[in-house]
Structures are given as structure tokens and as C-alpha cells.
Design an enzyme around this catalytic site. Structure first.
Site, PDB file in Angstrom:
ATOM      1  N   GLN A   1     -10.287 -11.489   9.254  1.00 16.27           N
ATOM      2  CA  GLN A   1      -9.552 -10.536   9.991  1.00 16.27           C
ATOM      3  C   GLN A   1     -10.271  -9.838  10.875  1.00 16.27           C
ATOM      4  OE1 GLN A   1      -7.014  -7.675   7.590  1.00 16.27           O
ATOM      5  NE2 GLN A   1      -5.550  -7.467   9.342  1.00 16.27           N
TER       6      GLN A   1
ATOM      7  N   GLU B   1       1.612  -3.228  -3.011  1.00 15.88           N
ATOM      8  CA  GLU B   1       0.637  -3.292  -2.328  1.00 15.88           C
ATOM      9  C   GLU B   1      -0.145  -4.759  -2.612  1.00 15.88           C
ATOM     10  OE1 GLU B   1      -4.102  -1.600  -2.056  1.00 15.88           O
ATOM     11  OE2 GLU B   1      -2.335  -0.291  -3.231  1.00 15.88           O
TER      12      GLU B   1
ATOM     13  N   GLY C   1       1.600  -7.193  -4.158  1.00 17.30           N
ATOM     14  CA  GLY C   1       2.549  -8.507  -3.391  1.00 17.30           C
ATOM     15  C   GLY C   1       2.187  -8.754  -2.167  1.00 17.30           C
TER      16      GLY C   1
ATOM     17  N   CYS D   1      -8.556  -0.483   9.562  1.00 18.53           N
ATOM     18  CA  CYS D   1      -8.085   0.258   8.380  1.00 18.53           C
ATOM     19  C   CYS D   1      -9.184   1.306   7.795  1.00 18.53           C
ATOM     20  CB  CYS D   1      -7.243  -0.462   7.450  1.00 18.53           C
ATOM     21  SG  CYS D   1      -7.956  -1.777   6.476  1.00 18.53           S
TER      22      CYS D   1
END
Length: 382
Positions: free
Chosen positions: A92, A167, A169, A39
Site C-alpha cells: 500500500q 475491522e 472483516g 494512518c
């Protein structure tokens, strides 16, 4: 190696989204290459032994930064360790590198060099995370909320209620996935969003009008809505038993008057920022240890590449010698009807040696010693 890259350090996310590489088109056009896209990062790695037309690559990637050779290799090792990530040491990126590499291999778009590089980068990323604490401690507000709950109350076999599926959460949800929680309940004003997030967490979605029952059932409550008003007021929490409530919403979801209950511990986003800041500092302190690992593994990688280069050179040279042998043998066979075997062998051996030395001398006359030592002269001498 050549790397073209664009990331969050130079471009905002909306711009990066427009710069994303069409991977289908990319892999149709190039060989010996791998794309890694997240992203907030777009990078393409090229083996320049195969992709020799550098100008073509640079024209295709206008606006991208360009790294070459040693700088490119060090950069990639740092990326795999999370050293170039927006959140230092995040996990990640390593999974994203593995997935990107696997895709390129399945498409048969890697090379022996890129295979070695990516396997080394994955190994370095794993070493950094097992031998240092570069990825430990919650540094996002969401992960810090989960860390606080675990530290103060324990999450194993606990029931957790997440109020809000936006977002923030979702960030909390990702952190919760790593914990051994008994049950996760998700509540949101838009029930469909609660359902989607609950499915990801293998939890339960409840309608907002059933919030009271969900509160009674839960041990830990994490509030992360975007509501302009309080979601939980003091009167909503009478006789609910011992609870930890973590309010990460801005503006606040929970009335501060809740603190008057002795059985309820309320933590706010300010408490989480303190945790996050401390954890970030701890990660920064691990940077020298990670850099040491990167330097060690870079030296190992260079030796592996040198070995690959030598093997490739020997393979090419053997092919060159075999080509000459076959040609001279064909001449010798034609002469076998008119000359005796000894004379044929004499002529064959002399011609064989003469051809090799001729190619070498022809190339070396106008070549510097340094270039000659680094060249595959037999290719140029043909």
C-alpha cells in the site's frame, strides 16, 4: 534533502492523528516539498536548495524526527520498499507515495531534484516487489485467512461468505479484492455495514436472518464478528455440503463441535497465526536482497543528481558570462563613435576577461580550496 517524520515506531496512532499535517496550509507556505501521510506515518520531504531556512522548518515540525542528506535519501528508498512499514514489504505504501507525489506535482510544488528522487523511489519499490518476495504471503490475520482458503480449496470461481463487517472483516475484504472470486456475500448484524462492505467488494449484502441460505450458497465461509457468543453451531451446519470455514474471531464465532462433520474443514485463528509467522519469516529472509537493490539504485541516483548539479552550474555560469558580455558590449557601443573598431574590440575583450578573473580572484583569496571547488564562485563574486 531534509525529511521530517513521525511514525508508529515512536508515537501511538491517536498521537499521530493529532500530528497530521494540514496539507493545504503546508503547500501554501513551502516550495519544493512533498507530504506523504498514511494512518501510521507522517513525512515531509524538502529540497534544501530551495528551502534554505532549515530553522523555520524545524520550528514548524517540533516533535518530528529529522533526517538529512544521505540518511534521508536511504530512508525514503526503504519506505518505498515497505522496509519501514508496520507490515514488512506491504504494497500500500508505494501507491500512497505515488498519490502524494502526483498531488505535489499538480500543485507545482516539486523541484527537479524531488522529481528525480520520487521517480527513483517508485522504481526501487517496484523492483523490490518484482525481483524479491518481500511482499509475498499473507502476514496479517485477514490476508492469512484468504491465503489459507486459496491454498486448501482454491478461490477462483468460488462463492465466499464473509460474516462480520468490522475491522477484521474489512481486512479480509481487502485481501479478497485481489482474488478472482465468483461471488462475495457479506452478512452482518448491522445490515448497513454489510451493505457498505459488499459495495466495496462488488458483492451482495444479506440480512443476518438469511444466514442459512447464504451458507448453503457458499463454498468458503470466513467468520470475523465481535460477538461474545457462537454465530455458527453444529446444528446450523447440518446438510450444508462441503465447506471450508475460517474462524478469525476472538472470541470464537464457530463451535468446535463442527469438526465432527467430515465434509467441513474448520480453521481457527491459531492456524492463521502459524501461517502469518511463517510468511513474516520468509519476508525477513528477503531483506538482504531488497537492501542490495536499494544500494544499487542509490548509486544510480547519486550519479543522476551529480549530472543535474553540473547542468545547473553550467546554466548559472552561462548566465553570469552573458550578463558581463552585455554590460561590456554596451560600453563598447558607446565608444564606437570616438574609437576605431580594432581598438574597441581590444578593449572589449580585455574588459570581458578582466571582469571574470577579477570576480574569481576576489572570491578565492579568502576561500579554502575545498570550498572553492564546491562553490558557484561567480555568484559570490558579483
Amino acid at each position: 534533502m531534509l525529511v521530517v517524520k513521525a511514525d508508529y515506531k515512536k508515537y501511538p496512532i491517536p498521537v499521530l492523528e493529532k500530528m497530521r499535517i494540514d496539507e493545504d496550509e503546508f503547500y501554501k507556505k513551502y516550495e519544493a516539498c512533498v507530504v506523504v501521510q498514511t494512518c501510521n506515518r507522517i513525512e515531509a520531504y524538502f529540497d534544501t536548495e530551495v528551502n534554505s531556512d532549515i530553522d523555520c522548518i524545524l520550528n514548524d515540525f517540533s516533535g518530528f524526527d529529522v533526517l538529512k542528506g544521505k540518511t534521508a535519501t536511504f530512508h525514503f528508498l526503504r519506505v518505498s520498499c515497505g522496509m519501514e512499514s508496520m507490515i514488512l514489504g506491504e504494497n500500500q505504501i508505494l501507491g500512497q507515495i505515488k498519490t502524494s507525489f502526483q498531488k505535489a506535482r499538480e500543485l507545482k510544488k516539486t523541484s527537479r531534484y524531488l522529481d528525480g528522487l520520487f521517480l527513483k523511489a517508485i522504481h526501487v519499490g517496484q523492483r523490490a516487489r518484482t525481483e524479491t518476495k518481500i511482499n509475498e504471503g499473507g502476514v496479517s490475520i485477514g490476508s492469512a485467512a484468504v491465503e489459507l482458503a486459496e491454498k486448501n480449496f482454491g478461490l477462483t470461481n468460488r462463492n465466499v461468505l464473509l460474516i462480520g463487517a468490522g475491522e477484521m472483516g474489512t481486512l479480509v475484504a481487502k485481501a479478497l479484492l485481489e482474488k478472482h472470486i465468483k461471488a462475495v456475500i457479506v452478512s452482518n448484524r448491522t445490515y448497513e455495514r454489510a451493505e457498505t462492505l459488499a459495495e466495496e467488494l462488488k458483492g451482495i449484502a444479506v440480512h443476518f436472518d438469511k444466514l442459512k441460505e447464504a451458507i448453503n450458497f457458499s463454498d468458503v465461509i470466513i467468520c470475523a464478528t465481535s460477538s461474545p457468543h457462537y454465530i455458527l453451531k453444529k446444528e446450523d451446519l447440518n446438510d450444508v455440503g462441503n465447506k471450508i470455514i475460517i474462524d478469525i474471531a476472538n472470541p470464537r464465532d464457530v463451535d468446535d463441535a463442527v469438526r465432527e462433520f467430515e465434509n467441513i474443514k474448520l480453521y481457527t485463528i491459531d492456524d492463521l497465526r502459524n501461517i502469518s509467522d511463517k510468511n513474516i519469516q520468509k519476508r525477513v529472509e528477503e531483506v538482504p536482497a531488497v537492501e542490495k537493490i536499494i544500494n544499487e539504485e542509490y548509486e544510480v541516483l547519486m550519479k543522476q543528481i551529480e549530472k543535474i548539479n553540473i547542468e545547473e552550474v553550467l546554466k548559472d555560469f552561462n548566465s553570469y558570462v552573458e550578463e558581463i558580455r552585455v554590460k561590456e558590449l554596451e560600453k563598447a557601443i558607446k565608444l564606437s563613435k570616438t574609437k576605431n573598431p580594432e581598438e574597441i574590440m581590444e578593449n572589449f575583450s580585455k574588459a570581458f576577461v578582466k571582469r571574470i578573473t577579477h570576480d574569481f580572484v576576489s572570491y578565492s583569496i579568502n576561500t579554502s580550496k575545498e570550498d572553492l571547488m564546491n562553490s558557484a564562485w561567480w555568484k559570490n563574486g558579483k
